[in-house]
Design a protein around this motif. Sequence first.
Motif, PDB file in Angstrom:
ATOM      1  N   ASP A 151       0.821  -1.214   0.000  1.00  0.00           N
ATOM      2  CA  ASP A 151       0.000   0.000   0.000  1.00  0.00           C
ATOM      3  C   ASP A 151       0.853   1.261   0.000  1.00  0.00           C
ATOM      4  OD1 ASP A 151      -2.764  -1.129   0.201  1.00  0.00           O
ATOM      5  OD2 ASP A 151      -1.894  -2.042   1.993  1.00  0.00           O
ATOM      6  N   VAL A 152       1.832   1.319   0.889  1.00  0.00           N
ATOM      7  CA  VAL A 152       2.779   2.433   0.918  1.00  0.00           C
ATOM      8  C   VAL A 152       4.144   1.872   1.294  1.00  0.00           C
ATOM      9  CG1 VAL A 152       1.038   4.150   1.566  1.00  0.00           C
ATOM     10  CG2 VAL A 152       2.385   3.015   3.341  1.00  0.00           C
ATOM     11  N   ALA A 153       5.185   2.630   0.964  1.00  0.00           N
ATOM     12  CA  ALA A 153       6.541   2.256   1.358  1.00  0.00           C
ATOM     13  C   ALA A 153       7.201   3.457   2.013  1.00  0.00           C
ATOM     14  CB  ALA A 153       7.349   1.789   0.150  1.00  0.00           C
ATOM     15  N   LEU A 154       8.050   3.185   2.991  1.00  0.00           N
ATOM     16  CA  LEU A 154       8.772   4.229   3.713  1.00  0.00           C
ATOM     17  C   LEU A 154      10.263   3.995   3.548  1.00  0.00           C
ATOM     18  CD1 LEU A 154       6.756   4.164   7.066  1.00  0.00           C
ATOM     19  CD2 LEU A 154       6.393   5.665   5.112  1.00  0.00           C
ATOM     20  N   GLY A 155      10.999   5.070   3.281  1.00  0.00           N
ATOM     21  CA  GLY A 155      12.441   4.929   3.133  1.00  0.00           C
ATOM     22  C   GLY A 155      13.027   6.086   2.359  1.00  0.00           C
ATOM     23  N   THR A 156      14.165   5.847   1.748  1.00  0.00           N
ATOM     24  CA  THR A 156      14.791   6.820   0.853  1.00  0.00           C
ATOM     25  C   THR A 156      14.747   6.230  -0.546  1.00  0.00           C
ATOM     26  OG1 THR A 156      16.982   5.882   1.323  1.00  0.00           O
ATOM     27  CG2 THR A 156      16.271   7.765   2.642  1.00  0.00           C
ATOM     28  N   GLU A 167       6.186  11.675  -1.024  1.00  0.00           N
ATOM     29  CA  GLU A 167       6.082  12.801  -0.091  1.00  0.00           C
ATOM     30  C   GLU A 167       7.194  12.693   0.945  1.00  0.00           C
ATOM     31  OE1 GLU A 167       3.052  14.698   3.268  1.00  0.00           O
ATOM     32  OE2 GLU A 167       2.328  13.215   1.828  1.00  0.00           O
ATOM     33  N   ASN A 168       7.953  13.769   1.106  1.00  0.00           N
ATOM     34  CA  ASN A 168       9.010  13.788   2.107  1.00  0.00           C
ATOM     35  C   ASN A 168       8.399  13.977   3.494  1.00  0.00           C
ATOM     36  OD1 ASN A 168      10.937  13.532   0.093  1.00  0.00           O
ATOM     37  ND2 ASN A 168      11.259  15.733  -0.084  1.00  0.00           N
ATOM     38  N   LEU A 169       8.801  13.122   4.433  1.00  0.00           N
ATOM     39  CA  LEU A 169       8.252  13.173   5.786  1.00  0.00           C
ATOM     40  C   LEU A 169       9.141  13.951   6.749  1.00  0.00           C
ATOM     41  CD1 LEU A 169       6.959   9.495   6.147  1.00  0.00           C
ATOM     42  CD2 LEU A 169       5.649  11.534   5.535  1.00  0.00           C
ATOM     43  N   LEU A 170      10.468  13.741   6.674  1.00  0.00           N
ATOM     44  CA  LEU A 170      11.367  14.460   7.566  1.00  0.00           C
ATOM     45  C   LEU A 170      12.779  14.417   7.012  1.00  0.00           C
ATOM     46  CD1 LEU A 170      12.407  12.392  10.673  1.00  0.00           C
ATOM     47  CD2 LEU A 170      11.062  11.380   8.868  1.00  0.00           C
ATOM     48  N   PRO A 171      13.586  15.444   7.314  1.00  0.00           N
ATOM     49  CA  PRO A 171      14.984  15.443   6.881  1.00  0.00           C
ATOM     50  C   PRO A 171      15.806  14.524   7.775  1.00  0.00           C
ATOM     51  CG  PRO A 171      14.522  17.411   8.147  1.00  0.00           C
ATOM     52  CD  PRO A 171      13.217  16.680   8.013  1.00  0.00           C
ATOM     53  N   GLU A 172      16.898  14.008   7.234  1.00  0.00           N
ATOM     54  CA  GLU A 172      17.728  13.077   7.995  1.00  0.00           C
ATOM     55  C   GLU A 172      19.200  13.309   7.660  1.00  0.00           C
ATOM     56  OE1 GLU A 172      18.397  11.645  10.564  1.00  0.00           O
ATOM     57  OE2 GLU A 172      16.994   9.953  10.575  1.00  0.00           O
ATOM     58  N   ARG A 173      20.080  12.922   8.590  1.00  0.00           N
ATOM     59  CA  ARG A 173      21.519  13.035   8.374  1.00  0.00           C
ATOM     60  C   ARG A 173      22.218  11.921   9.137  1.00  0.00           C
ATOM     61  NH1 ARG A 173      24.710  15.752  12.374  1.00  0.00           N
ATOM     62  NH2 ARG A 173      23.517  16.132  14.285  1.00  0.00           N
ATOM     63  N   PHE A 174      23.494  11.700   8.829  1.00  0.00           N
ATOM     64  CA  PHE A 174      24.280  10.681   9.514  1.00  0.00           C
ATOM     65  C   PHE A 174      24.935  11.256  10.765  1.00  0.00           C
ATOM     66  CE2 PHE A 174      24.670   8.275   5.392  1.00  0.00           C
ATOM     67  CZ  PHE A 174      24.062   7.128   5.865  1.00  0.00           C
ATOM     68  N   ILE A 175      25.030  10.410  11.785  1.00  0.00           N
ATOM     69  CA  ILE A 175      25.790  10.731  12.987  1.00  0.00           C
ATOM     70  C   ILE A 175      26.563   9.473  13.370  1.00  0.00           C
ATOM     71  CG2 ILE A 175      24.037  10.050  14.693  1.00  0.00           C
ATOM     72  CD1 ILE A 175      24.836  12.710  16.165  1.00  0.00           C
ATOM     73  N   THR A 274      22.548  15.759   3.548  1.00  0.00           N
ATOM     74  CA  THR A 274      21.353  15.257   4.231  1.00  0.00           C
ATOM     75  C   THR A 274      20.459  14.569   3.200  1.00  0.00           C
ATOM     76  OG1 THR A 274      20.186  17.344   3.907  1.00  0.00           O
ATOM     77  CG2 THR A 274      21.460  17.089   5.944  1.00  0.00           C
ATOM     78  N   TRP A 275      19.451  13.860   3.678  1.00  0.00           N
ATOM     79  CA  TRP A 275      18.490  13.225   2.789  1.00  0.00           C
ATOM     80  C   TRP A 275      17.120  13.254   3.452  1.00  0.00           C
ATOM     81  CZ3 TRP A 275      21.650  10.452   5.990  1.00  0.00           C
ATOM     82  CH2 TRP A 275      21.058   9.465   6.789  1.00  0.00           C
ATOM     83  N   SER A 276      16.133  12.768   2.758  1.00  0.00           N
ATOM     84  CA  SER A 276      14.763  12.797   3.280  1.00  0.00           C
ATOM     85  C   SER A 276      14.221  11.394   3.476  1.00  0.00           C
ATOM     86  CB  SER A 276      13.831  13.555   2.321  1.00  0.00           C
ATOM     87  OG  SER A 276      14.170  14.918   2.264  1.00  0.00           O
ATOM     88  N   VAL A 277      13.533  11.203   4.591  1.00  0.00           N
ATOM     89  CA  VAL A 277      12.713  10.009   4.780  1.00  0.00           C
ATOM     90  C   VAL A 277      11.402  10.265   4.048  1.00  0.00           C
ATOM     91  CG1 VAL A 277      11.512   8.547   6.435  1.00  0.00           C
ATOM     92  CG2 VAL A 277      13.758   9.510   7.006  1.00  0.00           C
ATOM     93  N   SER A 278      11.055   9.385   3.128  1.00  0.00           N
ATOM     94  CA  SER A 278       9.906   9.621   2.259  1.00  0.00           C
ATOM     95  C   SER A 278       8.874   8.507   2.369  1.00  0.00           C
ATOM     96  CB  SER A 278      10.356   9.736   0.796  1.00  0.00           C
ATOM     97  OG  SER A 278      11.251  10.808   0.629  1.00  0.00           O
ATOM     98  N   MET A 279       7.669   8.853   1.983  1.00  0.00           N
ATOM     99  CA  MET A 279       6.588   7.885   1.833  1.00  0.00           C
ATOM    100  C   MET A 279       6.211   7.861   0.356  1.00  0.00           C
ATOM    101  SD  MET A 279       2.882   7.760   3.766  1.00  0.00           S
ATOM    102  CE  MET A 279       2.590   9.522   3.527  1.00  0.00           C
ATOM    103  N   VAL A 280       6.098   6.673  -0.219  1.00  0.00           N
ATOM    104  CA  VAL A 280       5.746   6.551  -1.630  1.00  0.00           C
ATOM    105  C   VAL A 280       4.540   5.631  -1.778  1.00  0.00           C
ATOM    106  CG1 VAL A 280       8.086   6.998  -2.451  1.00  0.00           C
ATOM    107  CG2 VAL A 280       7.388   4.652  -2.007  1.00  0.00           C
ATOM    108  N   TRP A 281       3.749   5.903  -2.811  1.00  0.00           N
ATOM    109  CA  TRP A 281       2.566   5.094  -3.102  1.00  0.00           C
ATOM    110  C   TRP A 281       2.255   5.209  -4.588  1.00  0.00           C
ATOM    111  CZ3 TRP A 281       2.739   9.808  -0.871  1.00  0.00           C
ATOM    112  CH2 TRP A 281       1.968  10.832  -1.412  1.00  0.00           C
ATOM    113  N   SER A 282       1.386   4.336  -5.063  1.00  0.00           N
ATOM    114  CA  SER A 282       1.051   4.317  -6.485  1.00  0.00           C
ATOM    115  C   SER A 282       0.011   5.380  -6.818  1.00  0.00           C
ATOM    116  CB  SER A 282       0.513   2.938  -6.886  1.00  0.00           C
ATOM    117  OG  SER A 282       0.000   2.967  -8.209  1.00  0.00           O
ATOM    118  N   ARG A 283       0.158   5.977  -7.990  1.00  0.00           N
ATOM    119  CA  ARG A 283      -0.859   6.923  -8.463  1.00  0.00           C
ATOM    120  C   ARG A 283      -2.214   6.234  -8.595  1.00  0.00           C
ATOM    121  NH1 ARG A 283      -0.350  11.827 -10.925  1.00  0.00           N
ATOM    122  NH2 ARG A 283       1.905  11.538 -11.127  1.00  0.00           N
ATOM    123  N   LEU A 284      -2.205   4.911  -8.807  1.00  0.00           N
ATOM    124  CA  LEU A 284      -3.455   4.165  -8.945  1.00  0.00           C
ATOM    125  C   LEU A 284      -4.284   4.202  -7.666  1.00  0.00           C
ATOM    126  CD1 LEU A 284      -2.113   1.018 -10.842  1.00  0.00           C
ATOM    127  CD2 LEU A 284      -3.376   2.946 -11.820  1.00  0.00           C
TER     128      LEU A 284
END
Length: 301
Positions: A151-156, A167-175, A274-284
């Motif tokens: 249904d949805v996927a979370l990641g980069t 859709e970008n959910l939050l910014p992220e960086r390495f520590i 930095t990069w973004s944690v994103s949520m992705v889904w199908s246009r369908l």
Amino acid sequence: MKSIDLSGIDLNLLVAFEALYIECSVTGAAQRIHVGQPAMSAALARLRSLFADDLFVRVRREMKPTAKAVAIAPQVAAALDTIRTTLANLQTFDPAQSQQAFTIATSDYFASLVLPELMMLLSDRAPQINLRLLPVDKSSIAALLEDGLVDVALGTFTDLPPYILQENLLPERFIGIGRAGHPAFEQGVISLEKFVAFPHALFTLRRDAVGAIDQALAQQGLQRRIALTVPYWFALPNAIASSNLLAAIPACLEMHLTRHYPLQSFEIPLDLSTWSVSMVWSRLSDRDAANLWLRQMIQQA
């Protein structure tokens, strides 16, 4: 039973049939479905031709159904009820009553960020909804979303096809992290020389042991030793806590890991993007009420 080709049949005639059966009047049936009387008379003529029967016959001041009309009326009503229910279910979603199961593709890291609050929201607002989490495979995630298997996927994510929305959910960086009492911490700030002097652990889902940090080091003519690679973020803490390994983790994990494991964090002495944690889904499924609700819950979590 021989199947009938519906391509040449106007299914609105079934709506007209139902109205005529209920009202026993051409005028009443026309008013019931908000059409003119001539249109209803034309529909009745087409129904008679379709079923090869008069269907409704004027008896005194009413249009009485024939035996065939009486026989097919329950089936017509059932078919229309099925269509109405299907359309209603497509347009509405009641999370409080739904028993739907959603599938989310993600890593253990992203799951740790979202799941605690998400499960609290679901237990309060949608107690019968079930979640299934799958490991995210970036090479096939677009196909899984398109086919409705996820249904949805979370990641980069990068290089997504145009039918996958993001859709970008939050910014992220390495520590950086190392065990408490690690010799690298003896003089406070960890220099670049110290950073590359000790062995490292790397999270990766790929066969090679090269990450963003290795690329940044290579630009300065440096290289670190990758002593351990793991496919799960939460395989790192115990390995690091019991050795002199260093590792880079997403900053959002820092508080959890340093609170529950004997670990210490540090700023990595490199200029990293930095990069973004994103949520992705199908246009369908973009306008699907259930999928939209799930995305809103993830945003809140």
